[in-house]
Design a protein around this motif. Structure first.
Motif, mmCIF file in Angstrom:
data_model
loop_
_atom_site.group_PDB
_atom_site.id
_atom_site.type_symbol
_atom_site.label_atom_id
_atom_site.label_comp_id
_atom_site.label_asym_id
_atom_site.label_seq_id
_atom_site.Cartn_x
_atom_site.Cartn_y
_atom_site.Cartn_z
ATOM 1 N N LYS A 111 0.370 -0.858 0.180
ATOM 2 C CA LYS A 111 0.017 0.084 0.234
ATOM 3 C C LYS A 111 0.903 1.197 -0.163
ATOM 4 C CE LYS A 111 -3.714 -1.890 2.402
ATOM 5 N NZ LYS A 111 -5.170 -2.064 3.105
ATOM 6 N N GLY A 112 2.145 0.853 -0.044
ATOM 7 C CA GLY A 112 3.047 2.024 0.413
ATOM 8 C C GLY A 112 2.915 2.327 0.937
ATOM 9 N N ALA A 113 2.563 2.575 2.821
ATOM 10 C CA ALA A 113 2.713 3.409 3.135
ATOM 11 C C ALA A 113 3.810 4.158 4.736
ATOM 12 C CB ALA A 113 1.633 2.133 5.287
ATOM 13 N N LEU A 114 3.935 4.562 4.569
ATOM 14 C CA LEU A 114 5.520 5.159 5.568
ATOM 15 C C LEU A 114 5.426 4.300 6.647
ATOM 16 C CD1 LEU A 114 5.004 8.893 5.422
ATOM 17 C CD2 LEU A 114 6.188 7.465 3.358
ATOM 18 N N PHE A 115 6.452 3.790 6.344
ATOM 19 C CA PHE A 115 6.989 2.796 7.275
ATOM 20 C C PHE A 115 8.774 3.308 7.852
ATOM 21 C CE2 PHE A 115 3.757 0.155 7.014
ATOM 22 C CZ PHE A 115 3.096 -0.798 8.058
ATOM 23 N N ARG A 116 9.100 3.419 8.999
ATOM 24 C CA ARG A 116 10.512 3.068 9.607
ATOM 25 C C ARG A 116 10.850 1.825 9.346
ATOM 26 N NH1 ARG A 116 11.042 7.776 14.084
ATOM 27 N NH2 ARG A 116 13.241 7.812 12.769
ATOM 28 N N THR A 117 12.786 2.001 9.542
ATOM 29 C CA THR A 117 13.088 0.869 9.502
ATOM 30 C C THR A 117 13.696 0.440 10.753
ATOM 31 O OG1 THR A 117 13.873 -0.035 6.913
ATOM 32 C CG2 THR A 117 15.484 -0.473 8.014
ATOM 33 N N TYR A 118 14.572 -0.440 11.182
ATOM 34 C CA TYR A 118 14.447 -0.178 12.453
ATOM 35 C C TYR A 118 15.700 -1.517 12.839
ATOM 36 C CZ TYR A 118 11.437 -4.136 14.401
ATOM 37 O OH TYR A 118 10.184 -5.253 14.184
ATOM 38 N N THR A 119 17.065 -1.003 13.158
ATOM 39 C CA THR A 119 17.974 -1.444 13.234
ATOM 40 C C THR A 119 18.864 -1.863 14.773
ATOM 41 O OG1 THR A 119 19.630 -0.206 12.250
ATOM 42 C CG2 THR A 119 18.835 -1.307 10.642
ATOM 43 N N MET A 120 19.524 -2.691 15.093
ATOM 44 C CA MET A 120 20.367 -2.590 16.003
ATOM 45 C C MET A 120 21.331 -3.827 15.837
ATOM 46 S SD MET A 120 19.527 -3.845 20.091
ATOM 47 C CE MET A 120 18.607 -2.520 20.789
ATOM 48 N N VAL A 121 22.557 -3.711 16.527
ATOM 49 C CA VAL A 121 23.745 -4.488 16.029
ATOM 50 C C VAL A 121 24.254 -5.172 17.356
ATOM 51 C CG1 VAL A 121 26.008 -5.256 14.403
ATOM 52 C CG2 VAL A 121 24.085 -3.554 13.655
ATOM 53 N N ARG A 122 24.565 -6.272 17.479
ATOM 54 C CA ARG A 122 25.039 -7.459 18.607
ATOM 55 C C ARG A 122 26.843 -6.096 18.940
ATOM 56 N NH1 ARG A 122 27.220 -13.060 18.709
ATOM 57 N NH2 ARG A 122 24.920 -12.789 17.323
ATOM 58 N N THR A 123 27.029 -5.712 19.718
ATOM 59 C CA THR A 123 28.435 -5.285 20.106
ATOM 60 C C THR A 123 29.586 -6.200 20.493
ATOM 61 O OG1 THR A 123 27.153 -4.507 22.115
ATOM 62 C CG2 THR A 123 27.693 -2.579 19.411
#
Length: 151
Positions: free
Chosen positions: A139-151
């Motif tokens: 539907k082309g709705a606005l989304f945000r990508t969320y990320t986290m990387v193990r340190t």
């Protein structure tokens, strides 16, 4: 307020779908999915599954999906209005869940509806990096990508 975290059972899928928070339902709908089918699919595909009960009522389900041998895991969290009754405990539980997920995957990544400000705030508090909103899904709705990387 007693928060009980336990392994999810298939019955939790239907309890959650029947009482899904409006913002969670809107997010699933923006992806062009039926809530019950989406929750059931996430449950089925998860390598980690947790249900969160507040005073005996289902507040949320979370899990970690993704390809079996991949370094990237795809977390999910779906809530009911009951989650509001134990905000601080819920954040503590979410931090523990993210820590456990990072034991299984080097990178956690997913998408959150940009309009779901409560979820975006939680992801920020948990230490995820959020992208700028972009069109996503059928539907082309606005989304945000969320990320986290193990340190």
């Amino acid at each position: 307020m007693i928060v009980d975290v336990r392994p999810s059972e298939v019955g939790d899928v239907y309890k959650l779908a029947a009482n899904l928070r409006a913002e969670d339902a809107a997010e699933v709908e923006a992806l062009g999915l039926d809530a019950t089918i989406a929750i059931r699919r996430s449950y089925r595909d998860a390598i980690l599954r947790r249900s969160y009960y507040v005073d005996g009522e289902l507040a949320a389900m979370s899990g970690l999906c993704g390809a079996l041998l991949a370094d990237i895991g795809e977390p999910y969290l779906m809530t009911t209005p009951v989650a509001e009754r134990a905000k601080v405990s819920f954040i503590r539980c979410a931090r523990q869940a993210v820590g456990e997920m990072l034991l299984y995957r080097v990178r956690l990544e997913g998408h959150v509806a940009a309009s779901y400000t409560r979820a975006c705030r939680l992801l920020d508090v948990l230490g995820f990096t959020l992208s700028e909103p972009r069109p996503f899904g059928p539907k082309g709705a606005l989304f945000r990508t969320y990320t986290m990387v193990r340190t």
